[in-house]
Design a protein around this motif. Structure first.
Motif, PDB file in Angstrom:
ATOM      1  N   ARG A 102       0.824  -1.376   0.036  1.00 52.66           N
ATOM      2  CA  ARG A 102       0.066  -0.036  -0.120  1.00 52.66           C
ATOM      3  C   ARG A 102       0.801   1.305   0.109  1.00 52.66           C
ATOM      4  O   ARG A 102       0.595   2.299  -0.643  1.00 52.66           O
ATOM      5  CB  ARG A 102      -0.867  -0.097   1.223  1.00 52.66           C
ATOM      6  N   TRP A 103       2.000   1.275   0.901  1.00 53.99           N
ATOM      7  CA  TRP A 103       2.660   2.321   0.868  1.00 53.99           C
ATOM      8  C   TRP A 103       3.377   2.625  -0.505  1.00 53.99           C
ATOM      9  O   TRP A 103       3.416   3.723  -1.210  1.00 53.99           O
ATOM     10  CB  TRP A 103       3.855   2.249   2.152  1.00 53.99           C
ATOM     11  N   ASN A 104       3.971   1.408  -1.100  1.00 53.07           N
ATOM     12  CA  ASN A 104       4.703   1.717  -2.517  1.00 53.07           C
ATOM     13  C   ASN A 104       3.713   2.097  -3.149  1.00 53.07           C
ATOM     14  O   ASN A 104       4.110   3.027  -4.163  1.00 53.07           O
ATOM     15  CB  ASN A 104       5.201   0.333  -3.003  1.00 53.07           C
ATOM     16  N   GLN A 105       2.402   1.871  -3.456  1.00 54.64           N
ATOM     17  CA  GLN A 105       1.182   2.343  -4.210  1.00 54.64           C
ATOM     18  C   GLN A 105       1.056   3.680  -4.101  1.00 54.64           C
ATOM     19  O   GLN A 105       0.918   4.354  -4.992  1.00 54.64           O
ATOM     20  CB  GLN A 105       0.163   1.402  -4.238  1.00 54.64           C
ATOM     21  N   GLN A 106       1.022   4.195  -2.806  1.00 48.97           N
ATOM     22  CA  GLN A 106       0.808   5.561  -2.570  1.00 48.97           C
ATOM     23  C   GLN A 106       2.058   6.408  -2.961  1.00 48.97           C
ATOM     24  O   GLN A 106       1.904   7.632  -3.338  1.00 48.97           O
ATOM     25  CB  GLN A 106       0.534   5.707  -1.207  1.00 48.97           C
ATOM     26  N   GLN A 139       4.053   5.587  -5.477  1.00 50.64           N
ATOM     27  CA  GLN A 139       3.743   5.765  -7.023  1.00 50.64           C
ATOM     28  C   GLN A 139       2.556   6.899  -7.322  1.00 50.64           C
ATOM     29  O   GLN A 139       2.731   7.602  -8.406  1.00 50.64           O
ATOM     30  CB  GLN A 139       3.372   4.513  -7.668  1.00 50.64           C
ATOM     31  N   ASP A 140       1.576   6.683  -6.685  1.00 48.29           N
ATOM     32  CA  ASP A 140       0.364   7.717  -7.051  1.00 48.29           C
ATOM     33  C   ASP A 140       0.608   9.124  -6.543  1.00 48.29           C
ATOM     34  O   ASP A 140      -0.084  10.078  -7.091  1.00 48.29           O
ATOM     35  CB  ASP A 140      -0.780   6.909  -6.624  1.00 48.29           C
ATOM     36  N   GLY A 141       1.303   9.308  -5.406  1.00 52.26           N
ATOM     37  CA  GLY A 141       1.581  10.677  -4.976  1.00 52.26           C
ATOM     38  C   GLY A 141       0.846  11.026  -3.515  1.00 52.26           C
ATOM     39  O   GLY A 141       1.404  12.114  -3.141  1.00 52.26           O
ATOM     40  N   PRO A 142       0.022  10.257  -2.837  1.00 53.30           N
ATOM     41  CA  PRO A 142      -0.700  11.038  -1.660  1.00 53.30           C
ATOM     42  C   PRO A 142      -0.233  10.289  -0.578  1.00 53.30           C
ATOM     43  O   PRO A 142      -0.472  10.417   0.506  1.00 53.30           O
ATOM     44  CB  PRO A 142      -2.246  10.570  -1.839  1.00 53.30           C
TER      45      PRO A 142
END
Length: 88
Positions: free
Chosen positions: A74-78, A80-83
């Motif tokens: 989840r942190w890696n996805q965040q 990448q996405d910016g938030p």
């Protein structure tokens, strides 16, 4: 940010990370998060200098042992996405 191959555990197995006096209590959630941030800061700093991020391996090993995989994903996805809330 990093592919699945890059996130595999490094050679040599640890059953538990070494003691960190900044986190003396049994609850290691903050230790997990801090090492995740430290790893990404280290990688960023090493890439700026044009050096290998192999020196950051310690932080990677610690957060991989302490953090649940779902949190890391989840942190890696965040990131990448910016938030992402942490400062890297």
């Amino acid at each position: 940010m990093l592919g699945v191959e890059a996130q595999k555990s490094p050679k040599g197995k640890w059953t538990m990370p070494p003691f960190d006096p900044r986190f003396p209590n049994q609850n290691q959630i903050h230790n997990c998060y801090q090492n995740f941030l430290d790893y990404h800061r280290c990688v960023k700093a090493m890439s700026r200098c044009g050096q290998s991020s192999q020196l950051c391996e310690y932080y990677f090993r610690v957060y991989r042992l302490l953090c649940p995989l779902s949190w890391v994903q989840r942190w890696n996805q965040q990131i990448q996405d910016g938030p992402f809330a942490g400062k890297i």
